[in-house]
Design an enzyme around this catalytic site. Sequence first.
Site, PDB file in Angstrom:
ATOM      1  N   GLU A   1      -0.214  -9.065  -1.368  1.00 31.34           N
ATOM      2  CA  GLU A   1      -0.838  -8.541  -0.147  1.00 31.34           C
ATOM      3  C   GLU A   1      -1.997  -7.593  -0.528  1.00 31.34           C
ATOM      4  OE1 GLU A   1       0.566  -5.838   3.300  1.00 31.34           O
ATOM      5  OE2 GLU A   1       1.376  -7.805   3.820  1.00 31.34           O
TER       6      GLU A   1
ATOM      7  N   HIS B   1       6.210   4.232  14.632  1.00 27.50           N
ATOM      8  CA  HIS B   1       6.670   5.124  13.559  1.00 27.50           C
ATOM      9  C   HIS B   1       5.553   5.635  12.665  1.00 27.50           C
ATOM     10  CE1 HIS B   1       5.933   1.594  11.140  1.00 27.50           C
ATOM     11  NE2 HIS B   1       6.087   2.320  10.051  1.00 27.50           N
TER      12      HIS B   1
ATOM     13  N   ASP C   1       0.773  -1.235   0.000  1.00 24.98           N
ATOM     14  CA  ASP C   1       0.000   0.000   0.000  1.00 24.98           C
ATOM     15  C   ASP C   1       0.811   1.297   0.000  1.00 24.98           C
ATOM     16  OD1 ASP C   1       1.095   0.015   2.522  1.00 24.98           O
ATOM     17  OD2 ASP C   1      -0.725  -0.667   3.522  1.00 24.98           O
TER      18      ASP C   1
ATOM     19  N   GLU D   1      -2.201   5.268   2.841  1.00 24.75           N
ATOM     20  CA  GLU D   1      -2.099   3.861   2.406  1.00 24.75           C
ATOM     21  C   GLU D   1      -3.450   3.224   2.085  1.00 24.75           C
ATOM     22  OE1 GLU D   1      -0.446   5.139   4.995  1.00 24.75           O
ATOM     23  OE2 GLU D   1       1.679   4.812   4.547  1.00 24.75           O
TER      24      GLU D   1
ATOM     25  N   ARG E   1       2.783   7.451  10.612  1.00 27.91           N
ATOM     26  CA  ARG E   1       2.568   8.884  10.376  1.00 27.91           C
ATOM     27  C   ARG E   1       1.414   9.418  11.234  1.00 27.91           C
ATOM     28  NH1 ARG E   1       1.880   8.662   5.104  1.00 27.91           N
ATOM     29  NH2 ARG E   1       4.074   8.560   4.647  1.00 27.91           N
TER      30      ARG E   1
ATOM     31  N   HIS F   1      12.855   4.138  14.159  1.00 32.31           N
ATOM     32  CA  HIS F   1      12.764   4.437  12.731  1.00 32.31           C
ATOM     33  C   HIS F   1      13.636   5.664  12.452  1.00 32.31           C
ATOM     34  CE1 HIS F   1      10.896   5.335   8.845  1.00 32.31           C
ATOM     35  NE2 HIS F   1      10.453   4.095   8.869  1.00 32.31           N
TER      36      HIS F   1
HETATM   37  N1  UDP Z   1      11.861  -4.404  11.172  1.00 33.45           N
HETATM   38  C1  UDP Z   1      13.253  -4.605  11.111  1.00 33.45           C
HETATM   39  N2  UDP Z   1      14.045  -3.898  11.971  1.00 33.45           N
HETATM   40  C2  UDP Z   1      13.551  -2.997  12.867  1.00 33.45           C
HETATM   41  C3  UDP Z   1      12.146  -2.793  12.906  1.00 33.45           C
HETATM   42  C4  UDP Z   1      11.336  -3.509  12.043  1.00 33.45           C
HETATM   43  O1  UDP Z   1      13.743  -5.412  10.321  1.00 33.45           O
HETATM   44  O2  UDP Z   1      14.327  -2.398  13.610  1.00 33.45           O
HETATM   45  C5  UDP Z   1      11.008  -5.130  10.240  1.00 33.45           C
HETATM   46  C6  UDP Z   1       9.911  -5.957  10.887  1.00 33.45           C
HETATM   47  O3  UDP Z   1      10.325  -7.282  11.079  1.00 33.45           O
HETATM   48  C7  UDP Z   1       8.759  -5.877   9.897  1.00 33.45           C
HETATM   49  C8  UDP Z   1       9.014  -4.604   9.133  1.00 33.45           C
HETATM   50  O4  UDP Z   1      10.317  -4.166   9.456  1.00 33.45           O
HETATM   51  O5  UDP Z   1       8.809  -6.936   8.974  1.00 33.45           O
HETATM   52  C9  UDP Z   1       7.989  -3.576   9.515  1.00 33.45           C
HETATM   53  O6  UDP Z   1       8.306  -2.417   8.935  1.00 33.45           O
HETATM   54  P1  UDP Z   1       7.633  -1.058   9.374  1.00 33.45           P
HETATM   55  O7  UDP Z   1       7.201  -1.161  10.794  1.00 33.45           O
HETATM   56  O8  UDP Z   1       8.602   0.001   8.983  1.00 33.45           O
HETATM   57  O9  UDP Z   1       6.406  -0.919   8.375  1.00 33.45           O
HETATM   58  P2  UDP Z   1       4.890  -1.390   8.366  1.00 33.45           P
HETATM   59  O10 UDP Z   1       4.854  -2.886   8.434  1.00 33.45           O
HETATM   60  O11 UDP Z   1       4.167  -0.735   9.492  1.00 33.45           O
HETATM   61  O12 UDP Z   1       4.406  -0.889   7.044  1.00 33.45           O
END
Ligand code: UDP
Length: 365
Positions: free
Chosen positions: A118, A203, A96, A132, A205, A236
């Site tokens: 997804e 993290h 997204d 998103e 927004r 982040h």
């Molecule tokens: N993740 C990582 N290292 C970190 C924090 C998160 O590898 O320090 C991985 C986590 O395993 C997950 C992904 O990043 O698969 C999530 O990313 P994020 O939270 O940035 O995005 P969202 O899933 O909310 O779109």
Amino acid sequence: MKKILVAFGTRPEAIKLSPLILALKKEEEFSVFTCHSGQHKTLCDDVLDFFGITEDLNLKICEKGSTVSDMTANALLSYTEAIISSEADAVIVHGDTSTAFACALAAFYLKVPIIHVEAGLRSADLFSPFPEEWNRVAIDILSDYCFAPTEDAERNLLENGKKENGIFCVGNTVTDALKYTVTDSYKSDLLEEGKRLVLFTSHRRENIGMPMINICNAVKRIAEEFSDTRIICPMHPNPAVRSVIVPLLSGIENIILSEPLPLFDFHNLLSRSYLVMSDSGGVQEEASTLGIPMLIMRDRTERTEGCKKGIIRLAGTDTASVYNHAKRILTDKAEYERMKSSAYSYGDGNASSRICEILKNKLLH
Ligand code: UDP
């Protein structure tokens, strides 16, 4: 031979598309062209290195402006060029992001088939997650093949009028990724004998500002009250996120603020956590699959399955609510075991090979 352009640029896209890229590369009928938008440069590099994937092209769209409008407009133009110059027969986009939406739109204008991995997630609120929710709806409308990770997502697509023969419920490729990363032999200095590990990330927004301040205040209270916990918080890189977290949570003995963790460490620490507190989408799927109780610090979630089962609790962003939920999980053993035993897996770890087989069927005949 069909050439497939795979578009990604954020950490979650790289994590969830890497197992699929590896599966596609094994097939002699496909040639894979990896196209990085340039959005999360360092965060993606770690993931690509882990899976041994190299990017064929980096669009560096962040160098041309960083607002959502800049990125979407630049990505539309850059992906158009990339699709034409790579002579792609189809494109794969994930989830997204605005760049995934721009890539799908570029492919649509060029009449190149679009594959959405997804697909079908919905929060039913166009402003949360923003932008998103719009991106998902729009990508699904444009896509020829929608790979839904769960039955709920499949139902959402059908309710949105998507034709049944373009929808495939295959599981989430994040479970495929966990099969690569999680290992019994993992060791880390971040693990401390006798302490309960709490993994905390925030993290989103929508949470930047007051909601994140409230969440951090709850985390601080938990750390101070539960000295047997060790709270690890990989931050982040977004400066707006750090400007909230650092002043509120640094200098507390059992809170460790760190740089983003490499995927291998993050998944292995997650699998050893007592509790996860996060507003991340991907982390919800991972915690639920690994059977780790989690509080999601948002008012609603599009990943409803883990919540319905009971392993994930929606804690909102209010200090009292987040604190009370965490306190209950940390003190009520029976409740904790109930949550743990209601794990929901977002797939069986074979989503990538299923997608490959379906694409062979659809694109080659
Ligand atoms: N993740 C990582 N290292 C970190 C924090 C998160 O590898 O320090 C991985 C986590 O395993 C997950 C992904 O990043 O698969 C999530 O990313 P994020 O939270 O940035 O995005 P969202 O899933 O909310 O779109």
